[in-house]
Write a protein that holds these residues in place. Structure first.
Motif, mmCIF file in Angstrom:
data_model
loop_
_atom_site.group_PDB
_atom_site.id
_atom_site.type_symbol
_atom_site.label_atom_id
_atom_site.label_comp_id
_atom_site.label_asym_id
_atom_site.label_seq_id
_atom_site.Cartn_x
_atom_site.Cartn_y
_atom_site.Cartn_z
ATOM 1 N N ALA A 223 -17.136 -38.427 -39.210
ATOM 2 C CA ALA A 223 -17.133 -38.371 -40.672
ATOM 3 C C ALA A 223 -15.872 -37.692 -41.203
ATOM 4 O O ALA A 223 -15.311 -38.107 -42.221
ATOM 5 C CB ALA A 223 -18.373 -37.636 -41.173
ATOM 6 N N ALA A 224 -15.404 -36.652 -40.502
ATOM 7 C CA ALA A 224 -14.194 -35.945 -40.940
ATOM 8 C C ALA A 224 -12.973 -36.850 -40.847
ATOM 9 O O ALA A 224 -12.118 -36.861 -41.744
ATOM 10 C CB ALA A 224 -13.997 -34.697 -40.094
ATOM 11 N N ILE A 225 -12.879 -37.624 -39.772
ATOM 12 C CA ILE A 225 -11.757 -38.551 -39.630
ATOM 13 C C ILE A 225 -11.824 -39.628 -40.704
ATOM 14 O O ILE A 225 -10.821 -39.972 -41.329
ATOM 15 C CB ILE A 225 -11.756 -39.183 -38.218
ATOM 16 C CG1 ILE A 225 -11.416 -38.121 -37.185
ATOM 17 C CG2 ILE A 225 -10.777 -40.353 -38.139
ATOM 18 C CD1 ILE A 225 -11.571 -38.574 -35.749
ATOM 19 N N PHE A 226 -13.026 -40.157 -40.931
ATOM 20 C CA PHE A 226 -13.207 -41.169 -41.966
ATOM 21 C C PHE A 226 -12.778 -40.633 -43.330
ATOM 22 O O PHE A 226 -12.100 -41.318 -44.105
ATOM 23 C CB PHE A 226 -14.676 -41.596 -42.019
ATOM 24 C CG PHE A 226 -15.012 -42.457 -43.209
ATOM 25 C CD1 PHE A 226 -14.711 -43.808 -43.214
ATOM 26 C CD2 PHE A 226 -15.630 -41.915 -44.328
ATOM 27 C CE1 PHE A 226 -14.999 -44.594 -44.311
ATOM 28 C CE2 PHE A 226 -15.937 -42.687 -45.427
ATOM 29 C CZ PHE A 226 -15.622 -44.045 -45.415
ATOM 30 N N ALA A 227 -13.151 -39.381 -43.618
ATOM 31 C CA ALA A 227 -12.838 -38.787 -44.920
ATOM 32 C C ALA A 227 -11.330 -38.616 -45.120
ATOM 33 O O ALA A 227 -10.845 -38.618 -46.251
ATOM 34 C CB ALA A 227 -13.543 -37.441 -45.069
ATOM 35 N N ASN A 228 -10.595 -38.464 -44.014
ATOM 36 C CA ASN A 228 -9.151 -38.261 -44.104
ATOM 37 C C ASN A 228 -8.359 -39.547 -43.909
ATOM 38 O O ASN A 228 -7.135 -39.510 -43.740
ATOM 39 C CB ASN A 228 -8.707 -37.225 -43.060
ATOM 40 C CG ASN A 228 -9.111 -35.812 -43.457
ATOM 41 O OD1 ASN A 228 -8.661 -35.283 -44.462
ATOM 42 N ND2 ASN A 228 -9.986 -35.217 -42.675
ATOM 43 N N LEU B 275 -13.401 -43.432 -53.971
ATOM 44 C CA LEU B 275 -14.071 -42.310 -54.641
ATOM 45 C C LEU B 275 -14.525 -41.253 -53.634
ATOM 46 O O LEU B 275 -14.410 -40.046 -53.886
ATOM 47 C CB LEU B 275 -15.275 -42.827 -55.438
ATOM 48 C CG LEU B 275 -14.946 -43.555 -56.749
ATOM 49 C CD1 LEU B 275 -16.190 -44.237 -57.302
ATOM 50 C CD2 LEU B 275 -14.364 -42.581 -57.772
ATOM 51 N N MET B 276 -15.044 -41.716 -52.494
ATOM 52 C CA MET B 276 -15.460 -40.767 -51.458
ATOM 53 C C MET B 276 -14.273 -39.954 -50.958
ATOM 54 O O MET B 276 -14.355 -38.730 -50.791
ATOM 55 C CB MET B 276 -16.112 -41.531 -50.294
ATOM 56 C CG MET B 276 -17.461 -42.133 -50.614
ATOM 57 S SD MET B 276 -18.082 -43.178 -49.263
ATOM 58 C CE MET B 276 -18.188 -41.980 -47.937
ATOM 59 N N MET B 277 -13.150 -40.629 -50.710
ATOM 60 C CA MET B 277 -11.960 -39.925 -50.224
ATOM 61 C C MET B 277 -11.422 -38.963 -51.267
ATOM 62 O O MET B 277 -10.985 -37.851 -50.941
ATOM 63 C CB MET B 277 -10.889 -40.947 -49.846
ATOM 64 C CG MET B 277 -11.235 -41.802 -48.652
ATOM 65 S SD MET B 277 -10.025 -43.114 -48.369
ATOM 66 C CE MET B 277 -10.798 -44.020 -47.025
ATOM 67 N N MET B 278 -11.472 -39.367 -52.536
ATOM 68 C CA MET B 278 -11.025 -38.482 -53.601
ATOM 69 C C MET B 278 -11.924 -37.250 -53.693
ATOM 70 O O MET B 278 -11.449 -36.125 -53.909
ATOM 71 C CB MET B 278 -11.007 -39.221 -54.941
ATOM 72 C CG MET B 278 -10.409 -38.397 -56.076
ATOM 73 S SD MET B 278 -10.283 -39.322 -57.633
ATOM 74 C CE MET B 278 -12.020 -39.500 -58.056
ATOM 75 N N GLY B 279 -13.230 -37.462 -53.508
ATOM 76 C CA GLY B 279 -14.153 -36.336 -53.534
ATOM 77 C C GLY B 279 -13.857 -35.332 -52.439
ATOM 78 O O GLY B 279 -13.867 -34.107 -52.666
ATOM 79 N N VAL B 280 -13.574 -35.835 -51.235
ATOM 80 C CA VAL B 280 -13.242 -34.948 -50.119
ATOM 81 C C VAL B 280 -11.959 -34.184 -50.403
ATOM 82 O O VAL B 280 -11.860 -32.972 -50.166
ATOM 83 C CB VAL B 280 -13.104 -35.759 -48.809
ATOM 84 C CG1 VAL B 280 -12.532 -34.883 -47.699
ATOM 85 C CG2 VAL B 280 -14.448 -36.330 -48.397
ATOM 86 N N ALA B 281 -10.952 -34.887 -50.948
ATOM 87 C CA ALA B 281 -9.652 -34.262 -51.191
ATOM 88 C C ALA B 281 -9.700 -33.213 -52.295
ATOM 89 O O ALA B 281 -9.048 -32.164 -52.198
ATOM 90 C CB ALA B 281 -8.620 -35.338 -51.533
ATOM 91 N N LEU B 282 -10.487 -33.474 -53.354
ATOM 92 C CA LEU B 282 -10.483 -32.582 -54.508
ATOM 93 C C LEU B 282 -11.641 -31.594 -54.519
ATOM 94 O O LEU B 282 -11.487 -30.446 -54.952
ATOM 95 C CB LEU B 282 -10.498 -33.410 -55.800
ATOM 96 C CG LEU B 282 -9.235 -34.234 -56.080
ATOM 97 C CD1 LEU B 282 -9.419 -35.071 -57.334
ATOM 98 C CD2 LEU B 282 -8.018 -33.323 -56.231
ATOM 99 N N ILE B 283 -12.820 -32.049 -54.068
ATOM 100 C CA ILE B 283 -13.998 -31.180 -54.124
ATOM 101 C C ILE B 283 -14.157 -30.371 -52.841
ATOM 102 O O ILE B 283 -14.611 -29.219 -52.874
ATOM 103 C CB ILE B 283 -15.274 -32.026 -54.382
ATOM 104 C CG1 ILE B 283 -15.127 -32.755 -55.725
ATOM 105 C CG2 ILE B 283 -16.518 -31.155 -54.382
ATOM 106 C CD1 ILE B 283 -16.261 -33.717 -56.018
#
Length: 461
Positions: free
Chosen positions: A208-213, A415-423
């Motif tokens: 999940a961490a790799i996917f988020a990045n 949107l998911m990637m933006m959430g990880v990056a900002l939130i």
């Protein structure tokens, strides 16, 4: 000097080099151990496979937008066509931040690998910045790399494309041979446990961490949309869209092959905890002492190709902004002989060299700011596709495969990637994280600059 459209002869294979080159930088050597510690070989590969699928959908949206606009500027041009000048300016403003940050990252990383290759370059610090020492050799190596990129881009489109192709395909050939050598000297038994789930590792969390990045790990395919004005005569627009997708698929395959090869050389838990897992695995091979140095040279070549493509994107974003008079128009002016925006080339080179004074400690904030800026643009650009379809009709030479379903996947993934990056940085934080402070400062500067520029344009008109 003039601000005419850029012209060139970039073909499909050179397009691939422009798009693939910046995706595979140094992460496959620097942080592969973190991928293995987080998810094991199976989890890391699944994370990259899932991330590649989302990025393929995003790249498909970019491909359609590129064939609709046919102008250099990438995200800035896409949003200008859909959302208007103010939103487009802010997108261009943040994309310039992203690309310039990455050029600074490449300069700092090049100096780091030079120190690993030649330990004599490790010298006493001149000063400290962001908690890290800044030395004279670091500045000298980074500045030398910046001057190389300056000369390549100052020479014009033909020099850029040939240089990028030479370094990218040369890197691919040698790196592939090294990975195949690892596979040939490895054993599948070292992959176990393939999907670890214990007190140390939860494979699904690592995946999940790799996917988020994925937004950062696959960043760079956009270079193809930035050079669309410079495509070779007769190159079908559909081919440009397909090449954009091929770069993502090839990069995903490269990441997965590297994880597999490194994990097979020795028990992966042992290799993963080394400072650089790929380097540690290489040194365990027959002839490892020499191959370790070869690997470091390969990474430095990889950084150069990444740097060159990102530099190209920074220049062409500036050119597009200058054409719309959102930055000083002289940045968009091109040389009458070579057609090169030489003033913009010099300007970005100076920013890259100045960024060396931030030191290696700035790499973390630089990466975070780039990822946050990029994910926001992904969302806006993917949403732009259905808007343009409704407004302009079916006029694109390339259409997103799968239609609205693929676009929906691209938007949700963005949107998911933006959430990880900002939130993500806010979770557990007791104060506003540095990335948010820096982004807010850049936003405030952009608003002031835009207000001043609008008044200047109004006065001139």
């Amino acid at each position: 000097m003039s601000a005419e459209r850029l012209h060139g002869h970039i073909g499909r294979f050179q397009m691939f080099a422009m798009g693939f080159g910046p995706i595979i930088g140094s992460a496959w050597v620097v942080i592969l151990g973190h991928w293995l510690i987080g998810g094991g070989p199976g989890g890391a590969i699944l994370g990259f496979a899932a991330g590649a699928l989302i990025m393929l959908s995003i790249a498909a949206c970019y491909a359609e937008l590129t064939t609709r606009t046919l102008m250099t500027g990438g995200e800035f041009i896409f949003t200008l066509h859909v959302y208007g000048r103010t939103t487009a300016f802010l997108v261009g403003w943040f994309m310039m931040l992203c690309w310039v940050c990455v050029t600074i990252f490449e300069a700092l990383a090049l100096a780091w690998f030079a120190e690993l290759l030649v330990p004599a370059l490790r010298q006493p610090p001149l000063f400290t910045a962001f908690g890290s020492a800044v030395t004279l050799p670091q500045i000298a190596v980074g500045a030398a790399g910046a001057l190389l990129i300056f000369m390549v881009n100052y020479g014009g489109e033909r020099v850029i494309a040939r240089f990028q192709s030479l370094v990218t395909y040369g890197f691919l050939a040698l790196a592939s041979l090294l990975l195949l050598y690892m596979l040939g000297n490895g054993t599948p038994a070292n992959l176990q446990p393939l999907f670890p789930s214990d007190s140390e590792t939860r494979w699904w969390a690592g995946a999940a961490a790799i996917f988020a990045n994925a937004a950062f790990l696959f960043n760079g395919f956009q270079a193809i949309s930035q050079v669309v004005e410079e495509r070779a005569p007769g190159l079908p627009l559909k081919t440009i869209g397909r090449v954009m997708l091929i770069t993502i698929a090839a990069a995903g395959a490269y990441y997965c092959l590297t994880i597999l090869a490194v994990s097979m050389v020795a028990p992966w838990r042992e290799t993963a905890h080394a400072e650089m897992a790929t380097l540690a695995a290489t040194e365990k091979l027959p002839g490892g002492a020499v191959l370790g140095s070869v690997l470091l040279l390969l990474v430095m070549a990889s950084l150069i190709k990444t740097w060159n493509s990102v530099f190209v994107m920074a220049i062409r974003t500036l050119v597009a902004l200058g054409r719309e008079r959102m930055v000083p128009e002289w940045l968009a002016e091109t040389d009458g002989t070579s057609g090169t925006p030489r003033r913009a080339v010099a300007f970005v080179t100076l920013l890259s060299i100045a960024g060396l004074l931030l030191g290696r400690g700035a790499i973390g904030p630089v990466v975070d700011m780039s990822a946050a800026s990029m994910t926001l643009c992904y969302v806006l650009c993917c949403l732009a596709v259905p808007i343009l379809r409704r407004r302009d009709g079916d006029v694109a030479a390339y259409r997103v495969p799968g239609g609205h379903a693929t676009i929906a996947v691209a938007v949700l993934g963005s949107l998911m990637m933006m959430g990880v990056a900002l939130i993500g940085p806010l979770v557990g934080a007791t104060s506003l994280p540095l990335i948010h402070v820096l982004l807010l400062i850049w936003l405030a500067l952009g608003v002031v600059f835009w207000m001043v520029q609008r008044r200047r344009i109004a006065a001139a008109d």
